[in-house]
Write a protein that holds these residues in place. Structure first.
Motif, PDB file in Angstrom:
ATOM      1  N   LYS A 128      -8.012   8.307  -0.480  1.00 23.00           N
ATOM      2  CA  LYS A 128      -7.088   7.217  -0.760  1.00 23.00           C
ATOM      3  C   LYS A 128      -6.856   6.315   0.450  1.00 23.00           C
ATOM      4  CE  LYS A 128      -4.215   9.468  -4.304  1.00 23.00           C
ATOM      5  NZ  LYS A 128      -2.811   9.806  -4.665  1.00 23.00           N
ATOM      6  N   ASP A 139       0.015   3.693  -8.910  1.00 26.14           N
ATOM      7  CA  ASP A 139      -0.760   4.689  -9.662  1.00 26.14           C
ATOM      8  C   ASP A 139       0.147   5.805 -10.187  1.00 26.14           C
ATOM      9  OD1 ASP A 139      -3.033   3.258  -9.090  1.00 26.14           O
ATOM     10  OD2 ASP A 139      -3.692   4.572  -7.456  1.00 26.14           O
ATOM     11  N   SER A 199      -6.655  -2.510 -13.316  1.00 22.98           N
ATOM     12  CA  SER A 199      -6.442  -2.500 -11.871  1.00 22.98           C
ATOM     13  C   SER A 199      -7.236  -3.650 -11.270  1.00 22.98           C
ATOM     14  CB  SER A 199      -6.896  -1.161 -11.263  1.00 22.98           C
ATOM     15  OG  SER A 199      -6.076  -0.107 -11.713  1.00 22.98           O
ATOM     16  N   THR A 215     -14.421 -10.701  -7.573  1.00 23.48           N
ATOM     17  CA  THR A 215     -15.876 -10.753  -7.450  1.00 23.48           C
ATOM     18  C   THR A 215     -16.327 -12.195  -7.244  1.00 23.48           C
ATOM     19  OG1 THR A 215     -16.207 -11.056  -9.818  1.00 23.48           O
ATOM     20  CG2 THR A 215     -16.041  -8.782  -9.018  1.00 23.48           C
ATOM     21  N   ARG A 245      -1.516  -4.312  -9.707  1.00 25.52           N
ATOM     22  CA  ARG A 245      -1.720  -5.593  -9.036  1.00 25.52           C
ATOM     23  C   ARG A 245      -1.983  -6.631 -10.124  1.00 25.52           C
ATOM     24  NH1 ARG A 245      -1.870  -4.612  -3.552  1.00 25.52           N
ATOM     25  NH2 ARG A 245      -2.656  -2.570  -2.893  1.00 25.52           N
ATOM     26  N   LYS A 282      -8.833  -5.548  -8.339  1.00 27.50           N
ATOM     27  CA  LYS A 282      -9.326  -5.373  -6.975  1.00 27.50           C
ATOM     28  C   LYS A 282      -9.588  -6.751  -6.359  1.00 27.50           C
ATOM     29  CE  LYS A 282      -9.503  -0.923  -7.815  1.00 27.50           C
ATOM     30  NZ  LYS A 282      -8.511   0.006  -7.199  1.00 27.50           N
ATOM     31  N   ALA A 283     -10.239  -6.751  -5.206  1.00 25.42           N
ATOM     32  CA  ALA A 283     -10.644  -8.030  -4.618  1.00 25.42           C
ATOM     33  C   ALA A 283     -11.545  -8.758  -5.610  1.00 25.42           C
ATOM     34  CB  ALA A 283     -11.385  -7.785  -3.309  1.00 25.42           C
ATOM     35  N   ASP A 307       0.841  -1.186   0.000  1.00 30.41           N
ATOM     36  CA  ASP A 307       0.000   0.000   0.000  1.00 30.41           C
ATOM     37  C   ASP A 307       0.886   1.250   0.000  1.00 30.41           C
ATOM     38  OD1 ASP A 307      -2.379  -1.491   0.162  1.00 30.41           O
ATOM     39  OD2 ASP A 307      -2.172  -1.673   2.341  1.00 30.41           O
ATOM     40  N   ASN A 319      -7.522   3.877   3.520  1.00 26.86           N
ATOM     41  CA  ASN A 319      -8.421   2.803   3.921  1.00 26.86           C
ATOM     42  C   ASN A 319      -7.953   2.309   5.279  1.00 26.86           C
ATOM     43  OD1 ASN A 319      -9.596   0.182   4.286  1.00 26.86           O
ATOM     44  ND2 ASN A 319     -10.044   0.122   2.091  1.00 26.86           N
ATOM     45  N   GLU A 367      -1.257 -11.423  -6.539  1.00 30.12           N
ATOM     46  CA  GLU A 367      -2.027 -11.294  -5.304  1.00 30.12           C
ATOM     47  C   GLU A 367      -2.380 -12.669  -4.743  1.00 30.12           C
ATOM     48  OE1 GLU A 367      -3.024  -8.059  -3.797  1.00 30.12           O
ATOM     49  OE2 GLU A 367      -1.231  -7.828  -5.063  1.00 30.12           O
TER      50      GLU A 367
END
Length: 277
Positions: free
Chosen positions: A190, A70, A89, A94, A121, A91-92, A65, A192, A125
């Motif tokens: 930005k 970016d 990009s 789906t 990413r 993400k987690a 992180d 989290n 991962e």
């Protein structure tokens, strides 16, 4: 100031010292000049790759992180024609993605011929976050190193040149960047809260990154560890690797076909009277 790929089987240095800029660091103005020059060459090579339309390039960006993925995309890959760039990009996953094998969503985003794809990413991962958070049994994520090597070899054998970048920052630099996100209102979005939980797993992530790089830095898909505490240094080093990679590929503009030459001759000999009303 130049990066070398990590040899397969070599454990990379991922301590705080490895995140610092090199001792022979140029000044800010020289770094800017170097990036401008690299950007011009990068754009020339990318234009030829796009016109050639025979091969593709995939650049994988991995980082902790605040590591600067970016920023690298904006400052390095933003130097070329956006029509020839495809950025994904990850993400987690789906529910649909989780119903498939872990490489399913990645394979769909591999760039087509003529395009430079950038992964913010990636499939890594699934040997990083998945390992650190115990989302699958150890035997499952350990088997993925060989699976990833085979997947990347398949892509390389089918015209996709792969380069992988680990943007490596120090723990103190991450702390500073996280605080900046909290102090500056235009950066609050930005932040989290989960970033602090991930930060507590620093050593676990270090071990996971070291193993991933050691076991998957192959000749057909090499890893580069980028000292990323200084953003301008990060950008110049990534740009250098991208330019060197494309120069080895030697993309060429396709030559004119007989049909094109004939059409050109026809157009050159055409007069207004020939065109008619």
């Amino acid at each position: 100031m130049r990066l070398e790929p990590v040899p397969l089987g070599t454990t990379p240095a991922l301590d705080d010292a490895a995140a610092a800029p090199p001792a022979d660091l140029p000044g800010q103005r020289e770094l800017r000049s170097q990036l401008d020059e690299l950007g011009e060459r990068f754009a020339q090579l990318q234009a030829a790759l796009y016109a050639e339309n025979r091969r593709a390039v995939l650049a994988v960006l991995q980082a902790r992180d605040t590591g600067g993925k970016d920023g690298a995309i904006r400052h390095v890959f933003g130097l070329v024609n956006p029509m020839g760039i495809d950025i994904t990009s990850f993400k987690a996953p789906t529910a649909l993605e989780l119903s498939h094998d872990y490489l399913w969503r990645v394979h769909k985003r591999v760039p087509p011929r003529g395009i430079i794809g950038v992964f913010n990413r990636s499939h890594y991962e699934d040997v990083l976050v998945v390992r650190v958070h115990d989302l699958v049994p150890p035997d499952t994520w350990r088997a993925r190193y060989d699976q990833i090597n085979a997947f990347e070899r398949h892509l390389a054998d089918n015209g996709v040149t792969i380069v992988k970048f680990c943007l490596h920052i120090s723990r103190e630099e991450q702390r500073r960047r996280l605080m900046d996100r909290l102090r500056e209102p235009n950066k609050n979005w930005k932040f989290n809260a989960g970033d602090l939980e991930e930060r507590e797993r620093w050593d676990d992530y270090t071990a996971a990154y070291a193993d991933a790089i050691r076991l998957t830095s192959t000749t057909w898909a090499p890893w580069y560890v980028v000292p990323a505490d200084r953003k301008p240094v990060r950008d110049v080093l990534i740009a250098q690797v991208m330019v060197e990679t494309l120069e080895r590929m030697e993309p060429h503009y396709p030559g004119a076909t007989v049909t094109a030459a004939e059409l050109l001759k026809r157009l050159e000999s055409e007069t207004i009277a020939d065109v008619g009303p």
